[in-house]
Design a protein around this motif. Structure first.
Motif, PDB file in Angstrom:
ATOM      1  N   GLY A 156     -19.778   4.809  56.866  1.00 34.19           N
ATOM      2  CA  GLY A 156     -20.773   4.468  55.843  1.00 34.19           C
ATOM      3  C   GLY A 156     -20.167   4.454  54.457  1.00 34.19           C
ATOM      4  O   GLY A 156     -20.794   4.870  53.482  1.00 34.19           O
ATOM      5  N   LEU A 157     -18.929   3.978  54.347  1.00 30.47           N
ATOM      6  CA  LEU A 157     -18.218   4.003  53.067  1.00 30.47           C
ATOM      7  C   LEU A 157     -17.669   2.625  52.724  1.00 30.47           C
ATOM      8  O   LEU A 157     -17.317   1.844  53.613  1.00 30.47           O
ATOM      9  N   TYR A 158     -17.599   2.346  51.415  1.00 30.12           N
ATOM     10  CA  TYR A 158     -16.919   1.134  50.958  1.00 30.12           C
ATOM     11  C   TYR A 158     -16.114   1.496  49.713  1.00 30.12           C
ATOM     12  O   TYR A 158     -16.415   2.468  49.014  1.00 30.12           O
ATOM     13  N   GLY A 159     -15.092   0.692  49.442  1.00 32.22           N
ATOM     14  CA  GLY A 159     -14.288   0.980  48.250  1.00 32.22           C
ATOM     15  C   GLY A 159     -13.150  -0.007  48.109  1.00 32.22           C
ATOM     16  O   GLY A 159     -13.145  -1.066  48.744  1.00 32.22           O
ATOM     17  N   LEU A 193      -0.061  -5.466  48.956  1.00 27.70           N
ATOM     18  CA  LEU A 193      -1.302  -6.069  48.460  1.00 27.70           C
ATOM     19  C   LEU A 193      -2.014  -5.045  47.588  1.00 27.70           C
ATOM     20  O   LEU A 193      -2.055  -3.866  47.926  1.00 27.70           O
ATOM     21  N   ARG A 194      -2.582  -5.481  46.484  1.00 27.19           N
ATOM     22  CA  ARG A 194      -3.285  -4.552  45.574  1.00 27.19           C
ATOM     23  C   ARG A 194      -4.795  -4.776  45.639  1.00 27.19           C
ATOM     24  O   ARG A 194      -5.257  -5.888  45.886  1.00 27.19           O
ATOM     25  N   SER A 195      -5.510  -3.715  45.337  1.00 34.73           N
ATOM     26  CA  SER A 195      -6.973  -3.775  45.222  1.00 34.73           C
ATOM     27  C   SER A 195      -7.639  -4.465  46.411  1.00 34.73           C
ATOM     28  O   SER A 195      -8.360  -5.447  46.257  1.00 34.73           O
ATOM     29  N   VAL A 196      -7.381  -3.955  47.569  1.00 36.66           N
ATOM     30  CA  VAL A 196      -7.964  -4.526  48.792  1.00 36.66           C
ATOM     31  C   VAL A 196      -9.332  -3.873  49.053  1.00 36.66           C
ATOM     32  O   VAL A 196      -9.466  -2.652  49.017  1.00 36.66           O
ATOM     33  N   THR A 197     -10.333  -4.716  49.279  1.00 36.82           N
ATOM     34  CA  THR A 197     -11.678  -4.197  49.548  1.00 36.82           C
ATOM     35  C   THR A 197     -11.721  -3.559  50.942  1.00 36.82           C
ATOM     36  O   THR A 197     -11.201  -4.122  51.901  1.00 36.82           O
ATOM     37  N   LEU A 198     -12.341  -2.398  51.012  1.00 30.38           N
ATOM     38  CA  LEU A 198     -12.397  -1.648  52.270  1.00 30.38           C
ATOM     39  C   LEU A 198     -13.847  -1.351  52.646  1.00 30.38           C
ATOM     40  O   LEU A 198     -14.684  -1.153  51.762  1.00 30.38           O
ATOM     41  N   VAL A 199     -14.103  -1.290  53.933  1.00 31.39           N
ATOM     42  CA  VAL A 199     -15.434  -0.868  54.374  1.00 31.39           C
ATOM     43  C   VAL A 199     -15.329  -0.233  55.757  1.00 31.39           C
ATOM     44  O   VAL A 199     -14.487  -0.640  56.566  1.00 31.39           O
ATOM     45  N   SER A 200     -16.150   0.789  55.961  1.00 33.22           N
ATOM     46  CA  SER A 200     -16.291   1.364  57.312  1.00 33.22           C
ATOM     47  C   SER A 200     -17.778   1.578  57.549  1.00 33.22           C
ATOM     48  O   SER A 200     -18.423   2.346  56.821  1.00 33.22           O
ATOM     49  N   ARG A 201     -18.316   0.907  58.555  1.00 27.21           N
ATOM     50  CA  ARG A 201     -19.743   1.086  58.874  1.00 27.21           C
ATOM     51  C   ARG A 201     -19.950   2.380  59.655  1.00 27.21           C
ATOM     52  O   ARG A 201     -21.028   2.946  59.628  1.00 27.21           O
TER      53      ARG A 201
END
Ligand code: SF4
Length: 223
Positions: free
Chosen positions: A76-79, A65-73
């Motif tokens: 405190g990061l997203y990308g 999978l390409r360009s998967v949205t990521l987040v970690s609360r």
């Protein structure tokens, strides 16, 4: 455990900047300054296909999978991840379910980089942060990722050790602290500056000279 709100999330890609140089991170992420150099242009060129969300490749053993949205609360990061490799999971506990692809899947983040493996952990820390985001998002554990280097055309396995995970946590905490303070650290001229895309904006040599002159003048004045 701290959990960051949406408005407090910072860009995950910044973790490689702050691991390279705190001032570089602050110039980009606090002062919004950016400059292209040959290294960054080559890096962007390499990502041109990878960053297309439609680009999904599949073979008998895996789906990428390409360009998967990521987040970690917690961090405190997203990308956005360059690529996530899905391989069938044999575990009844450690797997994710994908809405489009039936089955149980293990996830492995892959990051594409220009050049070749570096001596410092800058690339590893970004990849590990991506893995930690996926773990939190899907409540799974991920023990490794891959860095694919354009120059060597080879992918390197990176184990997500406790040491690397702790470094990710330290760097993300530091980013949040500096961001809250709105503070850009002073330049410190080192060998790394020669490959820094912000060298002309930062002017670390000029800063060192000005500091020397200021010290000289203040000593003279006191005399
Ligand atoms: S030129 Fe050197 S001190 Fe300035 S931001 Fe780049 S690496 Fe940091």
């Amino acid at each position: 455990m701290i959990e960051y709100n949406d408005e407090d999330l910072l860009m995950l890609s910044g973790i490689q900047h702050i691991s390279f140089c705190e001032r570089q991170w602050a110039l980009i992420h606090i002062e919004q300054q950016w400059a292209e150099n040959q290294l960054t242009v080559e890096g962007n060129w390499m990502h041109r296909n990878v960053d297309s969300p439609q680009y999904i490749s599949r073979d008998k053993e895996s789906i990428i999978l390409r360009s998967v949205t990521l987040v970690s609360r917690q961090l405190g990061l997203y990308g956005i991840s360059d690529a996530i490799e899905m391989t069938p999971s044999l575990s009844n506990q450690n797997y994710m379910i994908h809405p489009r692809y039936p089955g149980k899947w293990l996830l492995t983040p892959i990051e594409y980089k220009r050049g070749k493996p570096k001596k410092d952990p800058i690339d590893e820390v970004q990849l590990c942060a991506q893995g930690m985001c996926l773990e939190e998002m899907y409540r799974i554990s991920i023990d490794k990722g891959f860095l694919y280097y354009g120059e060597t055309r080879h992918r390197e396995k990176i184990n997500f050790t406790n040491e690397l995970r702790n470094f990710v946590k330290e760097q993300s905490t530091r980013m949040h602290l500096l961001y809250k303070q709105g503070k850009t650290p002073s330049p410190d001229y080192k060998a790394r500056c020669k490959s820094c895309s912000l060298l002309d904006i930062c002017m670390p040599k000029m800063f060192a000279k000005t500091t020397k002159v200021n010290t000289y003048l203040s000593e003279l004045y006191q005399l």
